[in-house]
Enzyme design. Sequence first.
Site, PDB file in Angstrom:
ATOM      1  N   HIS A  16       0.606  -2.830   3.544  1.00 24.81           N
ATOM      2  CA  HIS A  16       1.967  -3.210   3.914  1.00 24.81           C
ATOM      3  C   HIS A  16       2.905  -2.014   3.807  1.00 24.81           C
ATOM      4  O   HIS A  16       2.549  -0.949   3.307  1.00 24.81           O
ATOM      5  CB  HIS A  16       2.481  -4.390   3.069  1.00 24.81           C
ATOM      6  N   CYS A  35       6.525   1.710  -2.088  1.00 28.28           N
ATOM      7  CA  CYS A  35       6.159   0.605  -1.189  1.00 28.28           C
ATOM      8  C   CYS A  35       6.871   0.730   0.152  1.00 28.28           C
ATOM      9  O   CYS A  35       6.589  -0.043   1.067  1.00 28.28           O
ATOM     10  CB  CYS A  35       6.437  -0.746  -1.853  1.00 28.28           C
ATOM     11  N   HIS A  41       0.373   1.437   2.806  1.00 26.06           N
ATOM     12  CA  HIS A  41      -0.491   1.630   1.638  1.00 26.06           C
ATOM     13  C   HIS A  41      -1.067   0.255   1.338  1.00 26.06           C
ATOM     14  O   HIS A  41      -0.576  -0.754   1.863  1.00 26.06           O
ATOM     15  CB  HIS A  41       0.303   2.159   0.432  1.00 26.06           C
ATOM     16  N   HIS A  43      -2.924  -2.835  -1.317  1.00 21.21           N
ATOM     17  CA  HIS A  43      -3.042  -3.433  -2.649  1.00 21.21           C
ATOM     18  C   HIS A  43      -4.272  -4.321  -2.675  1.00 21.21           C
ATOM     19  O   HIS A  43      -4.654  -4.907  -1.645  1.00 21.21           O
ATOM     20  CB  HIS A  43      -1.828  -4.300  -2.988  1.00 21.21           C
ATOM     21  N   ASP A  81      -7.162 -10.689   4.865  1.00 23.69           N
ATOM     22  CA  ASP A  81      -8.027  -9.718   4.196  1.00 23.69           C
ATOM     23  C   ASP A  81      -8.335  -8.534   5.114  1.00 23.69           C
ATOM     24  O   ASP A  81      -8.713  -8.728   6.282  1.00 23.69           O
ATOM     25  CB  ASP A  81      -9.323 -10.419   3.776  1.00 23.69           C
ATOM     26  N   HIS A  82      -8.156  -7.334   4.601  1.00 26.46           N
ATOM     27  CA  HIS A  82      -8.367  -6.085   5.345  1.00 26.46           C
ATOM     28  C   HIS A  82      -7.408  -5.934   6.535  1.00 26.46           C
ATOM     29  O   HIS A  82      -7.697  -5.206   7.487  1.00 26.46           O
ATOM     30  CB  HIS A  82      -9.821  -5.929   5.813  1.00 26.46           C
ATOM     31  N   GLU A 126       0.019  -8.700  -7.155  1.00 21.55           N
ATOM     32  CA  GLU A 126      -0.006  -7.528  -6.273  1.00 21.55           C
ATOM     33  C   GLU A 126      -0.670  -6.351  -6.968  1.00 21.55           C
ATOM     34  O   GLU A 126      -1.334  -5.522  -6.328  1.00 21.55           O
ATOM     35  CB  GLU A 126       1.402  -7.157  -5.817  1.00 21.55           C
TER      36      GLU A 126
END
Length: 137
Positions: A16, A35, A41, A43, A81-82, A126
């Site tokens: 994100h 962020c 980047h 998490h 996811d991913h 997170e």
Amino acid sequence: MPIVTVTRRLRFNAAHRVHNPALSDEDNTRLFGKCNNPNWHGHNYVLEVSVRGPVNETTGYVIDLGQLRDVVEREVINQTDHRNFNIDVPYMAGINPTTENVVVQMWRVLFPAVAPARLIRLRLWETENNYVDYEGE
Ligand code: NI
């Protein structure tokens, strides 16, 4: 009849950039720090899904946790996811992907999806140190 809360934990990772386009670049950097990095980047998130209800006399369960896992995977994990929250995830379209905003959008998807089980809390981690709770208010 006893009322019990049961929780299923699921893991996913996602990228994100926390950014509010209504603010200046300087204000975004000041508010969101790392962020706000322009090139994303990631998490490693942990989502805890809690449902509450009576214990079924026949099964001894509130809900089959395998079924709960399947619903959560189908409705939110597989879309997330991913992926990149800012550009890939339909339920986050146009929404700044803070952990708070993500957990509220996940609630909106999951609350009807787990019915007749009653969703009472989502906890979204997170990082190992930061999590948010949402209970539908
Ligand atoms: Ni971040």
